[in-house]
Motif scaffolding. Structure first.
Motif, mmCIF file in Angstrom:
data_model
loop_
_atom_site.group_PDB
_atom_site.id
_atom_site.type_symbol
_atom_site.label_atom_id
_atom_site.label_comp_id
_atom_site.label_asym_id
_atom_site.label_seq_id
_atom_site.Cartn_x
_atom_site.Cartn_y
_atom_site.Cartn_z
ATOM 1 N N GLN A 1 -13.045 -41.542 101.952
ATOM 2 C CA GLN A 1 -12.543 -42.301 100.823
ATOM 3 C C GLN A 1 -12.622 -43.792 101.136
ATOM 4 O O GLN A 1 -12.656 -44.204 102.301
ATOM 5 C CB GLN A 1 -11.105 -41.894 100.526
ATOM 6 C CG GLN A 1 -10.132 -42.235 101.645
ATOM 7 C CD GLN A 1 -8.708 -41.850 101.321
ATOM 8 O OE1 GLN A 1 -8.398 -41.492 100.203
ATOM 9 N NE2 GLN A 1 -7.826 -41.939 102.304
ATOM 10 N N VAL A 2 -12.640 -44.601 100.090
ATOM 11 C CA VAL A 2 -12.594 -46.058 100.236
ATOM 12 C C VAL A 2 -11.398 -46.542 99.424
ATOM 13 O O VAL A 2 -11.285 -46.256 98.230
ATOM 14 C CB VAL A 2 -13.885 -46.731 99.717
ATOM 15 C CG1 VAL A 2 -13.771 -48.246 99.807
ATOM 16 C CG2 VAL A 2 -15.087 -46.236 100.510
ATOM 17 N N ASN B 1 -7.174 -53.597 93.123
ATOM 18 C CA ASN B 1 -6.788 -52.315 93.711
ATOM 19 C C ASN B 1 -7.680 -51.209 93.146
ATOM 20 O O ASN B 1 -7.734 -51.027 91.930
ATOM 21 C CB ASN B 1 -5.327 -51.992 93.393
ATOM 22 C CG ASN B 1 -4.364 -52.886 94.134
ATOM 23 O OD1 ASN B 1 -4.094 -52.688 95.309
ATOM 24 N ND2 ASN B 1 -3.841 -53.900 93.440
ATOM 25 N N ILE B 2 -8.390 -50.503 94.024
ATOM 26 C CA ILE B 2 -9.262 -49.403 93.605
ATOM 27 C C ILE B 2 -9.162 -48.287 94.644
ATOM 28 O O ILE B 2 -9.236 -48.545 95.848
ATOM 29 C CB ILE B 2 -10.739 -49.845 93.498
ATOM 30 C CG1 ILE B 2 -10.890 -51.062 92.579
ATOM 31 C CG2 ILE B 2 -11.609 -48.707 92.996
ATOM 32 C CD1 ILE B 2 -12.279 -51.678 92.634
ATOM 33 N N LEU C 1 -19.082 -50.155 89.814
ATOM 34 C CA LEU C 1 -18.436 -51.420 89.475
ATOM 35 C C LEU C 1 -19.324 -52.112 88.454
ATOM 36 O O LEU C 1 -20.490 -52.390 88.731
ATOM 37 C CB LEU C 1 -18.279 -52.305 90.713
ATOM 38 C CG LEU C 1 -17.635 -51.682 91.955
ATOM 39 C CD1 LEU C 1 -17.542 -52.719 93.073
ATOM 40 C CD2 LEU C 1 -16.265 -51.110 91.639
ATOM 41 N N VAL C 2 -18.789 -52.376 87.261
ATOM 42 C CA VAL C 2 -19.609 -52.941 86.199
ATOM 43 C C VAL C 2 -18.893 -54.126 85.576
ATOM 44 O O VAL C 2 -17.659 -54.185 85.535
ATOM 45 C CB VAL C 2 -19.943 -51.864 85.132
ATOM 46 C CG1 VAL C 2 -18.698 -51.465 84.357
ATOM 47 C CG2 VAL C 2 -21.020 -52.339 84.177
ATOM 48 N N GLY C 3 -19.671 -55.072 85.104
ATOM 49 C CA GLY C 3 -19.113 -56.249 84.449
ATOM 50 C C GLY C 3 -20.189 -57.295 84.271
ATOM 51 O O GLY C 3 -21.299 -57.160 84.801
ATOM 52 N N ARG D 1 -16.583 -42.231 87.903
ATOM 53 C CA ARG D 1 -15.616 -43.157 87.319
ATOM 54 C C ARG D 1 -16.207 -44.564 87.309
ATOM 55 O O ARG D 1 -17.024 -44.913 88.159
ATOM 56 C CB ARG D 1 -14.303 -43.179 88.107
ATOM 57 C CG ARG D 1 -13.402 -41.983 87.875
ATOM 58 C CD ARG D 1 -12.016 -42.204 88.468
ATOM 59 N NE ARG D 1 -12.091 -42.531 89.880
ATOM 60 C CZ ARG D 1 -11.302 -43.427 90.468
ATOM 61 N NH1 ARG D 1 -10.403 -44.103 89.770
ATOM 62 N NH2 ARG D 1 -11.422 -43.665 91.761
ATOM 63 N N ILE D 2 -15.764 -45.347 86.329
ATOM 64 C CA ILE D 2 -16.231 -46.720 86.177
ATOM 65 C C ILE D 2 -15.062 -47.669 86.405
ATOM 66 O O ILE D 2 -13.946 -47.427 85.929
ATOM 67 C CB ILE D 2 -16.812 -46.953 84.770
ATOM 68 C CG1 ILE D 2 -18.057 -46.077 84.543
ATOM 69 C CG2 ILE D 2 -17.160 -48.424 84.546
ATOM 70 C CD1 ILE D 2 -18.583 -46.141 83.118
ATOM 71 N N VAL D 3 -15.332 -48.757 87.129
ATOM 72 C CA VAL D 3 -14.368 -49.853 87.276
ATOM 73 C C VAL D 3 -14.943 -51.039 86.513
ATOM 74 O O VAL D 3 -15.998 -51.559 86.876
ATOM 75 C CB VAL D 3 -14.157 -50.227 88.757
ATOM 76 C CG1 VAL D 3 -13.173 -51.395 88.874
ATOM 77 C CG2 VAL D 3 -13.665 -49.020 89.557
#
Length: 353
Positions: free
Chosen positions: A3-4, A23-24, A34-36, A203-205
């Motif tokens: 895990q990270v 926090n992730i 990770l998107v943005g 999952r997306i952050v």
């Protein structure tokens, strides 16, 4: 595999803080994207996980070990960059084996891992070629193979498909997802392309200006965006947004947009007259005799669907039809949004109600 955990991580250059207490939690074997938009801090965050950027505050754990001060070579991670970063004077097999040879790994183990990675990636026929003799997609596979042979706890991808053409990007994102399903290695993937994020992630952050806006499964973010930023960033084409005031009639919520009442059902807790923004995705607007009038502008047929840009009551909207219609520019049609698919956001805060 591990895990990270990213715990209240901050990054500042002097007085300028660009990552603000992120926090992730990334589970063992999970594929997280990770998107943005450009400048949101996603690549900086990835580089901090890799150890290529120092951490100003907080901590990062890989497995159960805090790695803030651990050099990249000792973190048991493998990174694939946007640029292939292959050695032009080395053959494919030597590029893939290079990191293992630096660690003085047993030559028999090196050969076995290179052959295994080449087989997984379809590179076996190209092992004796130089990078200049390969296509862009093949070079990216070599870069991935170089990561695979290390058998790391975590794969890190930094916009690996940006240099490829559109068709090859589609092919490669499928191959990367299949690779993850086969190896089950924890993967953190950075992209600015929300279609890549939607199609690849467990999952997306979603990041903006160094802050996490929302974390969730792709369809959760699509169906239940936390705020206006996520609503417009996730989904292609983007969600339609219409400003108005909340109106409650017989327990049903509507949004009064310049005299047009837009239905929103009963699930939203709003006050009469509250300034709100009505959100509706293009595919959730339908032709209806009891709908509002809209004038057809640009029509974009794609084959499987038709995108129609319309003007209605001072708002420009995009409507997506899966059926084929013979609209003409300037034609007046009647449209009605599906109230069960409507979103309402507080205009002042941008948060979904």
């Amino acid at each position: 595999m591990s895990q990270v955990l990213v715990r209240d991580v901050r990054k500042a250059y002097g007085a300028l803080e660009i990552i603000h207490g992120v926090n992730i939690d990334i589970a063992d074997g999970e594929f997280v994207v990770l998107v943005g938009p450009s400048g949101c801090g996603k690549s900086t965050l990835l580089r901090m996980i890799a150890g290529l950027e120092s951490i100003t505050g907080g901590k990062i754990l890989i497995g159960d070990k805090v790695v803030n001060n651990v050099p990249p070579s000792d973190r048991d991670i493998a990174m694939v960059f946007q640029s292939y970063a292959l050695y032009p004077h080395m053959k494919v097999k030597d590029n893939m084996a290079f990191s293992l040879k630096l660690k003085k790994t047993d030559p028999a183990v090196v050969e076995e891992r290179v052959k295994s990675a080449a087989n997984i990636l379809g590179l076996t026929p190209y092992l004796d070629r130089y990078p200049r003799q390969l296509s862009g997609g093949q070079r990216q596979r070599v870069a991935m193979g170089r990561a695979i042979v290390r058998n790391p706890q975590v794969f890190l991808f930094d916009e690996p498909l940006s240099n490829l053409d559109a068709k090859l990007r589609v092919q490669m994102r499928t191959e990367i997802k299949e690779l993850h399903q086969r190896l089950k290695t924890t993967t953190v993937y950075v992209t600015h392309d929300q279609v890549e994020a939607m199609t690849m992630a467990d999952r997306i952050v979603v990041l903006q200006d160094g802050n996490v806006e929302q974390v969730g499964a792709p369809l959760d973010l699509y169906d239940n965006p936390a705020n206006l930023f996520v609503a417009t960033f996730i989904g292609s084409p983007s969600m339609n947004l219409i400003k108005g005031k909340a109106k409650i009639i017989n327990g049903e919520v509507f949004v009064d947009a310049g005299g047009t009442l837009l239905p929103a059902g009963t699930k939203h807790q709003v006050a009469e007259g509250q300034d709100v923004t009505y959100g509706i995705r293009p595919e959730h607007i339908e032709l209806a005799e009891d709908g509002f009038e809209a004038k057809v502008g640009v029509i974009e047929p794609t084959g499987s669907e038709t995108m129609v840009f319309v003007h209605a009551g001072g708002n420009d909207l995009l409507v997506l039809f899966r059926e084929r219609h013979t609209f003409t520019t300037g034609q007046t049609i009647k449209l009605k949004p599906r109230k069960d698919a409507a979103h309402i956001f507080d205009t002042a805060t941008g948060k979904r109600i």
